[in-house]
Motif scaffolding. Structure first.
Motif, short mmCIF file in Angstrom:
data_model
loop_
_atom_site.label_atom_id
_atom_site.label_comp_id
_atom_site.label_asym_id
_atom_site.label_seq_id
_atom_site.Cartn_x
_atom_site.Cartn_y
_atom_site.Cartn_z
N GLU A 159 51.45 14.20 41.50
CA GLU A 159 52.77 13.56 41.62
C GLU A 159 52.69 12.10 42.08
OE1 GLU A 159 55.20 15.62 40.66
OE2 GLU A 159 54.01 17.46 40.84
N VAL A 160 51.51 11.52 42.13
CA VAL A 160 51.46 10.10 42.53
C VAL A 160 51.52 9.23 41.28
CG1 VAL A 160 50.11 8.28 43.62
CG2 VAL A 160 50.14 10.56 44.62
N ASN A 161 52.38 8.22 41.37
CA ASN A 161 52.58 7.31 40.26
C ASN A 161 51.68 6.09 40.41
OD1 ASN A 161 53.65 6.10 38.07
ND2 ASN A 161 55.77 6.18 38.76
N LEU A 162 50.76 5.91 39.49
CA LEU A 162 49.83 4.78 39.58
C LEU A 162 49.78 4.12 38.20
CD1 LEU A 162 48.08 4.08 42.08
CD2 LEU A 162 46.16 5.16 40.95
N SER A 163 49.40 2.86 38.15
CA SER A 163 49.24 2.25 36.83
C SER A 163 48.01 1.35 36.79
CB SER A 163 50.50 1.48 36.44
OG SER A 163 50.98 0.74 37.52
N PHE A 164 47.53 1.09 35.59
CA PHE A 164 46.38 0.19 35.43
C PHE A 164 46.71 -1.16 36.02
CE2 PHE A 164 45.61 2.94 31.57
CZ PHE A 164 44.53 3.60 32.12
N GLY A 165 45.75 -1.77 36.67
CA GLY A 165 45.97 -3.09 37.24
C GLY A 165 46.52 -3.06 38.65
N GLN A 166 47.01 -1.90 39.07
CA GLN A 166 47.59 -1.80 40.41
C GLN A 166 46.51 -1.97 41.47
OE1 GLN A 166 50.46 1.37 40.72
NE2 GLN A 166 50.21 1.46 42.94
N ILE A 167 46.91 -2.52 42.61
CA ILE A 167 45.97 -2.71 43.72
C ILE A 167 46.11 -1.57 44.72
CG2 ILE A 167 45.35 -4.23 45.65
CD1 ILE A 167 46.27 -6.58 43.85
N VAL A 168 44.98 -0.98 45.13
CA VAL A 168 45.02 0.07 46.14
C VAL A 168 44.17 -0.35 47.35
CG1 VAL A 168 45.40 1.97 44.51
CG2 VAL A 168 43.06 1.29 45.06
N ARG A 169 44.45 0.28 48.49
CA ARG A 169 43.68 0.01 49.71
C ARG A 169 42.87 1.24 50.05
NH1 ARG A 169 47.44 0.09 53.40
NH2 ARG A 169 46.64 1.90 54.52
N ILE A 170 41.63 1.04 50.46
CA ILE A 170 40.80 2.16 50.89
C ILE A 170 40.38 1.90 52.32
CG2 ILE A 170 38.68 3.47 50.42
CD1 ILE A 170 39.01 1.86 47.53
N ASP A 171 40.79 2.76 53.24
CA ASP A 171 40.42 2.58 54.63
C ASP A 171 39.08 3.25 54.89
OD1 ASP A 171 42.67 1.16 55.06
OD2 ASP A 171 43.80 2.77 56.04
N SER A 172 38.14 2.47 55.44
CA SER A 172 36.79 2.97 55.62
C SER A 172 36.30 2.53 56.99
CB SER A 172 35.89 2.39 54.51
OG SER A 172 34.61 2.92 54.59
N GLY A 173 36.42 3.42 57.99
CA GLY A 173 36.03 3.06 59.35
C GLY A 173 36.80 1.84 59.82
N GLU A 174 36.07 0.82 60.25
CA GLU A 174 36.73 -0.39 60.76
C GLU A 174 37.24 -1.31 59.65
OE1 GLU A 174 33.56 -2.10 63.09
OE2 GLU A 174 34.54 -1.31 64.88
N ARG A 175 36.77 -1.03 58.43
CA ARG A 175 37.12 -1.92 57.34
C ARG A 175 38.19 -1.33 56.44
NH1 ARG A 175 31.07 -3.98 55.79
NH2 ARG A 175 30.29 -1.96 56.42
N SER A 176 38.90 -2.23 55.77
CA SER A 176 39.76 -1.81 54.66
C SER A 176 39.26 -2.54 53.43
CB SER A 176 41.21 -2.22 54.91
OG SER A 176 41.78 -1.40 55.90
N PHE A 177 39.21 -1.82 52.32
CA PHE A 177 38.83 -2.45 51.06
C PHE A 177 40.04 -2.50 50.15
CE2 PHE A 177 34.86 -0.65 52.63
CZ PHE A 177 33.97 -1.71 52.44
N TYR A 178 40.11 -3.54 49.34
CA TYR A 178 41.15 -3.61 48.32
C TYR A 178 40.49 -3.56 46.96
CZ TYR A 178 44.40 -4.68 52.02
OH TYR A 178 45.19 -4.60 53.13
N ALA A 179 41.07 -2.78 46.06
CA ALA A 179 40.48 -2.60 44.74
C ALA A 179 41.56 -2.53 43.68
CB ALA A 179 39.65 -1.30 44.73
N ARG A 180 41.19 -2.87 42.47
CA ARG A 180 42.12 -2.88 41.34
C ARG A 180 41.83 -1.70 40.42
NH1 ARG A 180 44.91 -6.77 38.20
NH2 ARG A 180 43.91 -6.15 36.27
#
Ligand SMILES: Nc1ncnc2c1ncn2[C@@H]1O[C@H](COP(=O)(O)OP(=O)(O)OP(=O)(O)O)[C@@H](O)[C@H]1O
Ligand SMILES: [Mg+2]
Length: 336
Positions: A26-47
């Motif tokens: 049920e999650v709406n996502l599209s190509f090109g969208q930016i997501v955040r990934i939380d990883s310990g102390e860091r956050s990553f941003y990815a397309r």
């Protein structure tokens, strides 16, 4: 108020700058969208660049079940998404990624807070950041970034030309702080050919005062032969050799501004030119000069390059339609 959003999935694997994650139902996502990934102390941003959907059944089982021939016990259907990392944030510092996320790290869709971390806004506004159906902050390019090299890449129909039109309109809006020389290789920027709705730079409110249009069709694009000095030979013909250059200078000194027409005339009539030179050098240079098309390079003292320079100095954007020209003539015009 910071809104803690729910995660939309978790990382199933990473390799280099590529992250694969399972997407919740049920999650709406599209190509090109930016997501955040939380990883310990860091956050990553990815397309988001790719997505697949499948089940844990193998292909024979899937077919049998679809045909209703057999029912299989509990199995999982899943959606896996591939995203490419482009930014890492640690404390308040954002930079290009120094590592990648870990298995099972949680993935989130971007919020307004992320939008400010990403620092996407700029005076030249191109649009808004889209997260699912939600419009987040403004995205644009800062004026200081213009002299740097930039490229825009996208699949056919992904909106490159549209973005370009928006950017150009913004540059015109901010004249004389910003101004540009536009080379239109495809002939679509003036009236937005092929775009829906068909809107181009001619529809810009300041078009008549802040834009000049040059095109080979209305004869405004011309570089008079009298304005071409031997030093421009290398610009017009990348393969110009020193002996040809020396001959050109000798002809120029002897014949002056008219050196190109005069020597071509003499060469056609007598098979020679006004100064002594090796036959093969004369031949090559004359062949080059006679290959300049008359409509773009007429025998005159007018060059549209001067007009462009003057306009740009006054904050007037110049749109140069070079579509339909032979590709070596396009190169010549752009280089001049
Ligand atoms: N931001 C947008 N919102 C909605 N529609 C858009 C947007 N950008 C572009 N489009 C539409 O998508 C279509 C393709 O856009 P455009 O011509 O800009 O793509 P392109 O990347 O230049 O394609 P090509 O590679 O074929 O040159 C057009 O019909 C355009 O109107
Ligand atoms: Mg295009």
């Amino acid at each position: 108020m910071a809104i803690m959003s729910e995660s939309i999935g978790f990382v199933r694997g990473t390799k280099g700058d590529s992250v694969a994650f399972f997407l919740n139902k049920e999650v709406n996502l599209s190509f090109g969208q930016i997501v955040r990934i939380d990883s310990g102390e860091r956050s990553f941003y990815a397309r988001v660049v790719n997505a697949e959907s499948s089940s844990t059944l193998d292909i024979i089982e899937q077919l049998r079940e679809a045909e209703g021939r057999e029912a299989y016990g509990p199995y999982s259907a899943y959606r896996s998404v591939e995203a490419i990392l482009f930014l890492e944030k640690r404390a308040a510092k954002a930079r290009s990624p120094t590592f990648n996320p870990n298995y099972k790290d949680r993935v989130y869709s971007t919020s307004e807070e992320d939008c400010s971390v990403l620092n996407l806004s700029g005076e030249l506004e191109l649009g808004r950041l889209l997260s699912g159906e939600q419009l987040l902050g403004s995205a644009g390019i800062s004026v200081e970034a213009i002299p740097l090299m930039m490229g825009m890449f996208g699949m056919t129909g992904s909106g490159k030309t549209n973005t370009e039109l928006v950017l150009n309109a913004q540059i015109i809006d901010r004249s004389p702080e910003t101004v540009t020389i536009l080379f239109d290789f495809a002939g679509q920027l003036l009236d937005g050919k092929g775009m829906k709705p068909q809107k181009g730079l001619k529809d810009h409110a300041l078009f008549h005062s802040k834009v000049r249009y040059y095109s080979a069709k209305d004869k405004k694009m011309a570089v008079g032969l009298h304005t071409i000095t031997p030093e421009k030979l290398g610009t017009l013909f990348a393969d110009t050799q020193p002996p040809q250059r020396r001959l050109a200078w000798a002809l120029y000194r002897k014949l002056g501004k008219q050196w190109i027409e005069s020597s071509l005339e003499t060469y056609r009539a007598e098979g020679n030119v006004a100064v002594r030179a090796h036959k093969s050098v004369v031949e090559v240079l004359m062949q080059k000069l006679s290959s300049l098309p008359h409509d773009l390079f007429p025998a005159s003292g007018y060059t549209f390059v001067d007009s462009i320079t003057q306009n740009v100095c006054q904050g007037i954007t110049c749109l140069i339609d070079i579509s339909g020209l032979r590709s070596d003539d396009q190169t010549r015009i752009v280089c001049l």
